[in-house]
Design an enzyme around this catalytic site. Structure first.
Site, PDB file in Angstrom:
ATOM      1  N   GLU A 112       0.844  -1.197   0.000  1.00 52.47           N
ATOM      2  CA  GLU A 112       0.000   0.000   0.000  1.00 52.47           C
ATOM      3  C   GLU A 112       0.874   1.239   0.000  1.00 52.47           C
ATOM      4  O   GLU A 112       2.053   1.156   0.343  1.00 52.47           O
ATOM      5  CB  GLU A 112      -0.843   0.043   1.289  1.00 52.47           C
ATOM      6  N   LYS A 114       2.142   4.680   1.620  1.00 46.36           N
ATOM      7  CA  LYS A 114       2.219   5.200   2.980  1.00 46.36           C
ATOM      8  C   LYS A 114       1.875   6.683   2.921  1.00 46.36           C
ATOM      9  O   LYS A 114       2.679   7.512   2.500  1.00 46.36           O
ATOM     10  CB  LYS A 114       3.613   4.994   3.550  1.00 46.36           C
ATOM     11  N   ASP A 116       1.307  10.404   3.919  1.00 42.01           N
ATOM     12  CA  ASP A 116       2.002  11.259   4.871  1.00 42.01           C
ATOM     13  C   ASP A 116       0.983  12.171   5.541  1.00 42.01           C
ATOM     14  O   ASP A 116       0.824  13.328   5.169  1.00 42.01           O
ATOM     15  CB  ASP A 116       3.079  12.065   4.151  1.00 42.01           C
ATOM     16  N   TYR A 225      -7.217   1.908   6.124  1.00 43.90           N
ATOM     17  CA  TYR A 225      -6.346   0.757   5.869  1.00 43.90           C
ATOM     18  C   TYR A 225      -6.419  -0.335   6.929  1.00 43.90           C
ATOM     19  O   TYR A 225      -5.599  -1.242   6.955  1.00 43.90           O
ATOM     20  CB  TYR A 225      -4.900   1.187   5.662  1.00 43.90           C
ATOM     21  N   LYS A 318      10.634   3.354   3.415  1.00 46.09           N
ATOM     22  CA  LYS A 318      10.603   4.814   3.283  1.00 46.09           C
ATOM     23  C   LYS A 318      11.413   5.253   2.077  1.00 46.09           C
ATOM     24  O   LYS A 318      12.515   4.754   1.854  1.00 46.09           O
ATOM     25  CB  LYS A 318      11.196   5.454   4.538  1.00 46.09           C
ATOM     26  N   CYS A 412      31.358  37.771  16.322  1.00 47.83           N
ATOM     27  CA  CYS A 412      29.898  37.603  16.267  1.00 47.83           C
ATOM     28  C   CYS A 412      29.293  38.587  15.271  1.00 47.83           C
ATOM     29  O   CYS A 412      29.604  39.777  15.314  1.00 47.83           O
ATOM     30  CB  CYS A 412      29.324  37.832  17.668  1.00 47.83           C
ATOM     31  N   CYS A 415      27.217  41.287  17.671  1.00 49.11           N
ATOM     32  CA  CYS A 415      27.856  42.194  18.640  1.00 49.11           C
ATOM     33  C   CYS A 415      29.355  42.361  18.396  1.00 49.11           C
ATOM     34  O   CYS A 415      30.025  43.079  19.124  1.00 49.11           O
ATOM     35  CB  CYS A 415      27.607  41.712  20.063  1.00 49.11           C
ATOM     36  N   CYS A 430      28.931  32.693  20.729  1.00 49.27           N
ATOM     37  CA  CYS A 430      29.207  34.050  21.142  1.00 49.27           C
ATOM     38  C   CYS A 430      28.912  34.051  22.631  1.00 49.27           C
ATOM     39  O   CYS A 430      27.782  33.807  23.049  1.00 49.27           O
ATOM     40  CB  CYS A 430      28.289  35.034  20.423  1.00 49.27           C
ATOM     41  N   CYS A 435      25.291  40.393  24.273  1.00 49.00           N
ATOM     42  CA  CYS A 435      25.026  40.318  22.826  1.00 49.00           C
ATOM     43  C   CYS A 435      23.531  40.540  22.571  1.00 49.00           C
ATOM     44  O   CYS A 435      22.692  39.817  23.108  1.00 49.00           O
ATOM     45  CB  CYS A 435      25.449  38.960  22.279  1.00 49.00           C
TER      46      CYS A 435
HETATM   47  S1  IVH Z   1      -0.682   0.433   8.813  1.00 47.12           S
HETATM   48  C1  IVH Z   1       0.046  -1.621  12.708  1.00 47.12           C
HETATM   49  N1  IVH Z   1      -0.963   1.485   6.411  1.00 47.12           N
HETATM   50  O1  IVH Z   1       2.240   5.166   9.055  1.00 47.12           O
HETATM   51  C2  IVH Z   1      -0.216  -0.988  11.400  1.00 47.12           C
HETATM   52  N2  IVH Z   1      -0.078   2.832   8.152  1.00 47.12           N
HETATM   53  O2  IVH Z   1       4.594   4.399  10.787  1.00 47.12           O
HETATM   54  C3  IVH Z   1       0.046   0.447  11.418  1.00 47.12           C
HETATM   55  N3  IVH Z   1       0.427   5.129   7.487  1.00 47.12           N
HETATM   56  O3  IVH Z   1       0.832   5.458  12.241  1.00 47.12           O
HETATM   57  C4  IVH Z   1      -0.490   1.235  10.340  1.00 47.12           C
HETATM   58  N4  IVH Z   1      -0.223   4.942   5.392  1.00 47.12           N
HETATM   59  O4  IVH Z   1      -0.030   6.952  10.380  1.00 47.12           O
HETATM   60  C5  IVH Z   1      -0.563   1.686   7.696  1.00 47.12           C
HETATM   61  N5  IVH Z   1      -1.279   2.325   4.272  1.00 47.12           N
HETATM   62  C6  IVH Z   1      -0.906   2.507   5.523  1.00 47.12           C
HETATM   63  C7  IVH Z   1      -0.403   3.748   5.988  1.00 47.12           C
HETATM   64  C8  IVH Z   1       0.004   3.864   7.310  1.00 47.12           C
HETATM   65  C9  IVH Z   1       0.264   5.756   6.317  1.00 47.12           C
HETATM   66  C10 IVH Z   1       1.007   5.732   8.712  1.00 47.12           C
HETATM   67  C11 IVH Z   1       0.166   5.630   9.936  1.00 47.12           C
HETATM   68  C12 IVH Z   1       0.996   4.934  10.968  1.00 47.12           C
HETATM   69  C13 IVH Z   1       2.362   5.173  10.442  1.00 47.12           C
HETATM   70  C14 IVH Z   1       3.274   4.054  10.915  1.00 47.12           C
END
Ligand code: IVH
Length: 687
Positions: A112, A114, A116, A225, A318, A412, A415, A430, A435
């Protein structure tokens, strides 16, 4: 004239249908204008007929009455976080670990995006959205139900017919798409309000607003999710045995689920998904910071279990931080609140990951030298997890011939006093008490609790005094008159008189506090008390040589150097003279050097003490020649335990460290000092 209840119901159904098509199916069916008109009609009718109010009316989306705070809610099942990986081989290692633990050859995964954003939990009871909360620390979050109800992609009532669960917890991410984010920031700027650094911060800020009507105006969206049945049943009761099935069920219940979810049958499929999205992330209308990889089979998830912080059946991959190239126009030196100098890169503005960047941190002189960063260079900048971008390197091929190595100034920028570099340290400071860039920080530190403890002299007042140029250094505090103070904003005659009284009172604070209040680099409260006790006067301390200072047990070479440098500055001597003339304590009591019942002993504290604070106990131990460390090891001599001790207690038992309770500690002190503290009294901990 039609029946108003019928009209209300019809309008509600119609709006719900539009919401669903817009937010869940991504297929808008009417214009915003038409939508707003339907909503206005509904709100009008509901106002005229309060008897037909309903908790799941779409009109709830406009936001209810403001709150004074968000009540805490405990999550029935903790909201865990994910372990992060940053490279393909770490993903492979995860996959191997999973197969080994499950003792099977192949495992299916769901990959999936992730998002932000901010993780939230939604609890549905009898099909209605009953409560929504933030993750908080994973165990307890904030109840932000009214704010979450304003997010249109979150259904107020579950949809679907037939045998579907009606009592569930849904988890997912609230996020702000890029367009909405830019629009919001433009509005904020126009209104003179703060602009947000990134969509994630804007989302967090929007969910924390106490007025849901304001949250309603923020362009927030939701993506689900996770699903859990809460009425004692399980997902298996609904023929859901995999995470993928659960995502499908979430969709049937009316929740938005990302379209970019795939089933991966091998680690190659998983890595493919990661690579594809790392490339394509910019084509999405919202920000993602990685990919989440989850074991598909729910039974397998169960077997894998969890660690204290995260499940063993999922990880996050990541993405590498986004980079850009631009020209370094200048290196500007910024003077921090307590004098630390930070070099800042002034850049040709460049667009990176959603915002225009014109400044980046260069950390310190070492970093500039190591990377040989020169003015005029083309540099690579990066925006990582932090808000402040950094310069990661130089594109040497594009260096202009005229570019010279950067020479860090000796004085600095504010001053002009000489900058200090302590040996073995990267930070440059400093050290001038007067200052102008530091007046605020130094004053605040001087008046703080642990130092001179001047009641009423907090942040806003210090700021006002600095702005009005009524003080230029800590010595000026003592010449403030009630007459001058009373005209400051939010000050009256009475508070001005009170402030002058507490300033006067502070003149007689003990020498250790005065020394601490000077804010000498590395000299904390404990060290200040030791210095005061060893030298007995400010003059003797100021005259001490490096060698003399280093002879003291707890004073190392770095601190000794810093003290000598501090007192070698003429401007600092002038400020100390000002304090002396004002009648501030300059003399103290000399404690026997190297003595004390706890001489040479290392303590660790755990649990809550009843007759003293931890800070107080630390000072008492230090005064008696001991030291306090934060972790139990073989070098620990004594563990002082209070109520509800933590894991340090177990560790101490394991390592056979001597354990004493508070009563024993107090009686050791009493014996040493040949005094008795009044029974059950709080021990006074003046330094
Ligand atoms: S699963 C135990 N799925 O990432 C499972 N998290 O670092 C935990 N997040 O706190 C979450 N997209 O805020 C999951 N597709 C996704 C996600 C997701 C973003 C975030 C979520 C979580 C953080 C974990």
């Amino acid at each position: 004239m039609s029946n108003p209840q019928e009209t209300i119901n019809r309008l509600r159904e119609e709006i719900r249908g539009h919401n669903h098509r817009y937010y869940v199916l991504n297929e808008p069916s009417i214009s915003d204008y038409e939508y707003d008109r339907l909503m206005q009609q509904l709100i009008e009718l509901e106002k005229r007929h309060p008897e037909f109010a309903a908790p799941d009316s779409p009109s709830v989306r406009v936001g209810g009455e403001p709150l004074d705070r968000f009540p805490p809610v405990e999550h029935a099942v903790p909201m865990l976080s994910l372990e992060n990986t940053y490279a393909p081989d770490e993903v492979e290692a995860f996959e191997e670990r999973v197969r080994k633990q499950l003792e099977t050859g192949t495992v299916e995964y769901v990959t999936e995006l992730k998002f932000d954003g901010i993780a939230v939990s939604l609890v549905y009871e009898d099909g209605l959205l009953a409560r929504g909360a933030t993750r908080g620390d994973g165990v307890t979050g904030d109840d932000i139900t009214p704010n979450l109800k304003t997010i249109r992609s979150i259904p107020l009532r579950l949809t679907g017919e037939g045998d579907l669960p009606r009592n569930v917890e849904v988890r997912g991410e609230v996020y702000m798409p890029g367009k909405g984010f830019s629009r919001l920031n433009r509005q904020q700027e126009k209104a003179g309000e703060k602009v947000f650094a990134n969509p994630r911060n804007a989302t967090a800020g929007s969910l924390k607003l106490l007025d849901p009507r304001k949250t309603a105006a923020r362009p927030l969206e939701f993506s689900a999710y996770f699903l859990r049945v809460t009425d004692g049943g399980t997902l298996a009761d609904y023929s859901v045995t995999t995470h993928f099935d659960a995502l499908h069920l979430l969709r049937r219940l009316g929740l938005p689920v990302s379209r970019h979810v795939t089933l991966a049958r091998s680690v190659w499929d998983v890595l493919d998904f990661c690579n594809v999205w790392e490339e394509k992330r910019d084509s999405l209308p919202y920000e993602i910071d990685g990919v989440v990889i989850k074991v598909n089979d729910l039974e397998q998830q169960e077997i894998l279990g969890r660690t204290a912080k995260s499940p063993r059946w999922a990880i996050a991959y990541k993405f590498k931080p986004k980079q850009a190239r631009t020209t370094l126009k200048e290196i500007h030196l910024q003077v921090g609140r307590m004098g630390t100098i930070t070099p800042v890169a002034v850049l040709e503005p460049v667009f990176l990951a959603g915002s225009t960047i014109s400044r980046a941190t260069l950390h310190n002189e070492e970093e500039i030298k190591r990377k040989d960063i020169r003015i005029g260079d083309t540099v690579t900048i990066e925006k990582g997890g932090d808000v402040i971008p950094k310069v990661v390197g130089v594109v040497l091929k594009q260096r202009p011939e005229s570019a010279e190595p950067f020479r860090f100034p000796d004085s600095c920028p504010v001053c002009q006093s000489r900058l200090m570099r302590a040996e073995g340290e990267v930070a440059i400071r400093c050290e001038n008490l007067a200052c102008p860039a530091q007046v605020f920080g130094r004053l605040l530190h001087f008046s703080s609790r642990g130092a001179m403890d001047i009641e009423g002299l907090g942040e806003s007042l210090v700021q006002a005094l600095v702005d009005e140029k009524m003080v230029h250094d800590i010595g000026d505090i003592y010449s403030l008159r009630a007459d001058d103070l009373k005209d400051l904003e939010r000050m009256g005659e009475k508070s001005a008189a009170n402030l002058v009284a507490s300033i006067n009172e502070s003149r007689s604070r003990q020498l250790g506090r005065v020394v601490f209040g000077l804010g000498i680099r590395h000299v904390g409260k404990g060290a200040a008390a030791i210095l005061a006790g060893t030298f007995g006067s400010m003059d003797a301390l100021a005259a001490a040589s490096r060698e003399q200072l280093e002879e003291i047990d707890q004073i190392g070479p770095v601190m000794a150097e810093s003290i000598v440098q501090f007192f070698s500055q003429p401007s600092n001597r002038t400020v100390i003279e000002k304090l002396r003339k004002a009648g501030v304590t300059m003399e103290g009591e000399i404690h026997a050097l190297g003595g004390g019942v706890f001489a040479g002993k290392t303590f660790v504290l755990t649990g809550t003490l009843s007759r003293m604070t931890r800070e107080g106990a630390t000072l008492l131990i230090e005064k008696e020649g001991g030291r306090v460390s934060s972790t139990v090891s073989k070098k620990t001599d004594l563990l002082l335990v209070g109520a509800n001790p933590g894991s340090k207690y177990r560790k101490a038992v394991e390592l056979k460290v001597k354990i004493i309770d508070e009563d024993t500690f107090v009686s050791m002190l009493e014996k040493a000092r040949k005094i008795l503290f009044p029974k059950d009294s709080q021990l006074e901990m003046e330094i």
